[in-house]
Design an enzyme around this catalytic site. Structure first.
Site, PDB file in Angstrom:
ATOM      1  N   HIS A 195      43.971  24.037  48.414  1.00 51.30           N
ATOM      2  CA  HIS A 195      45.212  24.641  48.900  1.00 51.30           C
ATOM      3  C   HIS A 195      45.989  25.347  47.787  1.00 51.30           C
ATOM      4  O   HIS A 195      47.213  25.334  47.765  1.00 51.30           O
ATOM      5  CB  HIS A 195      46.077  23.586  49.616  1.00 51.30           C
ATOM      6  CG  HIS A 195      45.336  22.881  50.703  1.00 51.30           C
ATOM      7  ND1 HIS A 195      44.941  23.529  51.858  1.00 51.30           N
ATOM      8  CD2 HIS A 195      44.862  21.612  50.800  1.00 51.30           C
ATOM      9  CE1 HIS A 195      44.277  22.677  52.614  1.00 51.30           C
ATOM     10  NE2 HIS A 195      44.206  21.519  51.991  1.00 51.30           N
ATOM     11  N   SER A 209      44.996  19.008  56.232  1.00 57.45           N
ATOM     12  CA  SER A 209      43.955  19.727  55.493  1.00 57.45           C
ATOM     13  C   SER A 209      42.699  19.859  56.354  1.00 57.45           C
ATOM     14  O   SER A 209      42.766  20.392  57.452  1.00 57.45           O
ATOM     15  CB  SER A 209      43.688  19.014  54.164  1.00 57.45           C
ATOM     16  OG  SER A 209      42.811  19.766  53.355  1.00 57.45           O
TER      17      SER A 209
END
Length: 317
Positions: free
Chosen positions: A201, A97
C-alpha cells in the site's frame, strides 16, 4: 445489522487451516481451488512453517481461500455446491487489504475461482515488487494520528494502514523502519514489526498495479449483492467495475480501515463476524465500535457462536 469482514496479510499462522479441513467436503473444496491456481493450499495451510507462509505469493491466496472456506462453513453451504454464503445474509461486507478480494466474493462480485486467480496474480506481482528493495511494515500502538503521520512522513515512511482504535501501520524501507524504532512519535507505546514481506500500500508496489490491471481485463464482475464497503475511503461501492478498479489501485494506496468502521456504524451495525483467520479486525472493532457484538472465526469451534450472532442480528434487522 451484520457485517462480515475478512482479514489481511499477517493474520496467517502455521497450521491454521488444519481444523477447517476436517469439515465435510472442505478438503475437496481446497483441492479444487489449489488446482485452479497452481498452489497447494492444503500443504501451506497445514504443514508449512512461518517463513513459508510469510511469502506474499503464498500468504495472499491462502488467506482468501481460508476466508471463503470458513464463510461457506458458517452458511452451511453443501460440500458439493459452488461457493456461497448460504444461510448468512450480511448487511455489509468488507476486507482489510487482500481481504477485500474475499469480500468481493462475499458480495457476489466475483465467483470463488475468479477471486482466487486474481489474488494469485496479486500475490505474485506484489512479491516481485517487494523483491526490488528490502521493505516492510510496522504497527504503531498508541498515539494520535495528527502527531504520528507527520512524523512518519519526516522519516520517509508511509502511513499505509490507518486502522483506527489507536493503530497506524507504517511502511517503507528497512532503514526507514529502523529509524522509526529508534525515534518513535510522541505518545506511541510500541512499534511492532508485521509478518509481511514488503511495504504494501505504498509507491513500492507500483510495479504490481500494471499486472493487476491486465488480470482485471479478463474478469466479468457482477454488481455487489450487498453493501460493499471499500477500504480506500470507507465508501459503499455499488458497481462491480468500481470494486475491481479499487482492488487494482489498492495495492499501492493506503488502507483506511478506520473509515470502514465509521461506515459500519453509520449503517447501523450491531454484529460483526471476522472470517478465518479471525482476530485482528474483531480486536479493532471491540475498541472502536462499542456495543457491536463480535465473533472471530479462528477454528470451527467458533462456528456455533457465529451462527448465534447471525440468527440474532437477522432477527433484529
Amino acid at each position: 445489522m451484520l457485517v462480515l469482514v475478512a482479514p489481511g496479510q499477517g493474520a496467517q499462522t502455521p497450521g491454521f487451516l488444519t481444523p477447517w479441513l476436517e469439515l465435510p467436503g472442505a478438503a475437496d473444496r481446497i483441492a479444487a481451488w489449489s488446482d485452479a491456481i497452481g498452489l497447494d493450499l492444503a500443504h501451506y495451510g497445514t504443514k508449512a512453517d512461518a517463513d513459508e507462509i510469510r511469502d506474499t505469493a503464498v500468504a495472499q491466496p491462502l488467506l482468501v481461500a481460508a476466508g471463503l472456506l470458513s464463510a461457506a462453513a458458517l452458511g452451511d453451504v453443501a460440500p458439493d455446491a459452488a461457493f456461497g454464503l448460504g444461510d448468512v445474509a450480511p448487511g455489509a461486507v468488507a476486507g482489510h487489504s487482500v481481504g477485500e478480494i474475499t469480500a468481493a466474493a462475499f458480495a457476489g462480485v466475483l465467483d470463488a475461482e475468479s477471486a482466487l486467480r486474481l489474488v494469485r496474480t496479486r500475490g505474485l506481482a506484489m512479491a516481485e515488487a517487494a523483491a526490488i528493495t528490502q521493505t516492510g511494515m510496522s504497527a504503531l500502538l498508541g498515539g494520535e494520528p495528527d502527531v504520528i503521520v507527520p512524523h512518519l512522513e519526516k522519516l520517509g515512511l508511509t502511513p499505509a494502514n490507518v486502522n483506527g482504535a489507536g493503530q497506524i501501520v507504517a511502511a517503507g524501507t528497512a532503514e526507514q523502519l529502523a529509524a522509526l524504532e529508534a525515534d518513535k512519535p510522541e505518545g506511541v507505546r510500541r512499534v511492532v514489526a508485521l509478518k509481511v514481506a514488503g511495504a504494501f500500500h505504498t509507491h513500492h508496489m507500483a510495479p504490481a498495479v500494471a499486472k493487476l490491471e491486465e488480470a482485471a481485463e479478463a474478469l466479468s464482475p457482477a454488481d455487489p449483492a450487498t453493501a460493499y464497503v471499500s477500504n480506500k475511503d470507507g465508501r459503499v461501492v455499488t458497481t462491480g467495475a468500481e470494486v475491481i478498479s479499487r482492488l487494482v489501485g489498492q495495492v499501492a494506496n493506503p488502507v483506511r480501515w478506520d473509515l470502514c468502521m465509521e461506515t459500519f456504524q453509520e449503517l447501523g451495525a450491531t454484529g460483526l463476524i471476522e472470517v478465518c483467520p479471525g482476530g485482528t479486525l474483531t480486536g479493532l472493532a471491540k475498541r472502536a465500535l462499542p456495543g457491536v457484538r463480535t465473533v472471530a472465526l479462528k477454528t470451527p469451534d467458533d462456528l456455533d457462536a457465529a451462527r448465534t450472532l447471525v440468527a440474532e442480528t437477522t432477527a433484529t434487522a
